[in-house]
Write a protein that holds these residues in place. Structure first.
Motif: not given
Length: 340
Positions: A105-126
């Motif tokens: 059930r992999n989810e990859t940024m920019g495909v399954h969920r929104d990615g990094s083509f934006q000025e601000l993003i959030t990411m889990p610290l791990e």
């Protein structure tokens, strides 16, 4: 904040979007640079089977930490980081065996969920990795570099191996760099002369123009009829898989990186006769620290691969050009402006 949305296949625009808020255990990041990848092109074209719309592409990036929600001894605001863009469930059979890169059930940024083509993003610290002293342009290429490095690990590439990489796009060239970092002698093949020039600048032992000779002929010339110990297929084209089999030595390892969508017809006795070892390679796992160490030490140079950096204002045209099949550039990075 400004965000690049593929609103539907074939339509991309820069829009105003609300700034995200980091959840507990997450960081708010200001994106510095983000790379245009093949999956982003597929999302734009409408050929990415897992993408839904509207979608913010992008999973290769460097960023500055602006805010952390919670305690994080290893990070602080102002740190420059990159992040692992794959999200796994931790419970499926793949994950339970440590194969988190192949999570069912992999989810990859920019495909399954929104990615990094934006000025601000959030990411889990791990998911974050700090990279003191690394050029943010190089840091934005750690994820595609990890694809090539994971592949050479799959094929157990080591000192003295003679390796052929089929395809001199960004992933193929980064696979070349990865294999050389592990002590291999590396040849690379493509049909675009300018990309072979870049391969030579990266230290390729030899280059193969597939418009002038076959992969089998190149293997014979380079190895004295022995064949290559390892062949890395980085195009996903059916003919390239067949070329890999032809160029491989007896007992060789073939690793498939290119995500092909077309069926391949071949005689399986070719694999049996040479007793070939065939590996698939998907995403990467646990290699970001190694690659950051290579960049920090200066052991590898990725600069020849990043052929163009464009400002946010030119991002949509750069994505459209890449989707139209332009071979002028290898890796295009989008640079976000620094706040005044």
């Amino acid at each position: 904040m400004r965000s690049i949305h593929v609103t539907e296949p074939g339509s991309v625009a820069v829009v105003d979007a609300p700034a995200p808020t980091p959840a507990p255990g997450e960081a708010l990041l200001r994106v510095l640079l983000t790379g245009i990848c093949g999956s982003d092109i597929q999302t734009y074209r409408g050929t990415q089977p897992f993408a839904t719309y509207p979608r913010v592409p992008g999973h290769e990036f460097s960023a500055e930490i602006l805010e952390i929600n919670g305690e994080a001894e290893q990070f602080a605001p102002g740190d420059v980081v990159t992040g692992v863009p794959y999200f796994h469930d931790g419970t499926c059979y793949s994950c339970r065996r440590g194969l988190i890169n192949a999570c069912r059930r992999n989810e990859t940024m920019g495909v399954h969920r929104d990615g990094s083509f934006q000025e601000l993003i959030t990411m889990p610290l791990e998911h974050l990795h700090r990279a003191d002293g690394v050029d943010p342009r190089d840091l934005a290429m750690v994820e595609p570099f990890s694809i090539g490095y994971h592949a050479v690990l799959r094929a157990d590439v080591g000192e003295g191996d003679r390796v052929l990489v089929l395809g001199a796009g960004a992933i193929g060239l980064l696979t070349l760099v990865a294999a050389r970092s592990r002590g291999a002698e590396v040849w690379i093949a493509d049909v675009v002369a300018s990309r072979l020039e870049v391969a030579r600048a990266l230290g390729a032992e030899g280059t193969v123009d597939l418009t002038a000779m076959t992969a089998a002929e190149a293997a014979a010339a380079a190895t004295g009829e022995d064949g290559f110990d390892v062949v890395c297929e980085a195009t996903g084209l059916p003919v390239s898989f067949l070329n890999a089999v032809e160029a491989a030595a007896v007992g060789a390892r073939i690793v498939l990186i290119g995500n092909g969508t077309r069926e391949v017809t071949f005689n399986q006795s070719l694999l049996i006769k040479k007793e070939l070892n065939l590996f698939g390679s998907r995403n990467s796992r646990e290699v970001f620290p190694t690659l950051i160490d290579l960049l920090q030490s200066g052991a590898v140079d990725l600069a020849p691969i990043r052929t163009r950096v464009v400002p946010l204002e030119e991002a949509t045209s750069a994505l459209e050009s890449a989707a139209a099949g332009s071979t002028e550039d290898i890796k295009v990075l989008i640079e976000f402006p620094t706040p005044a």
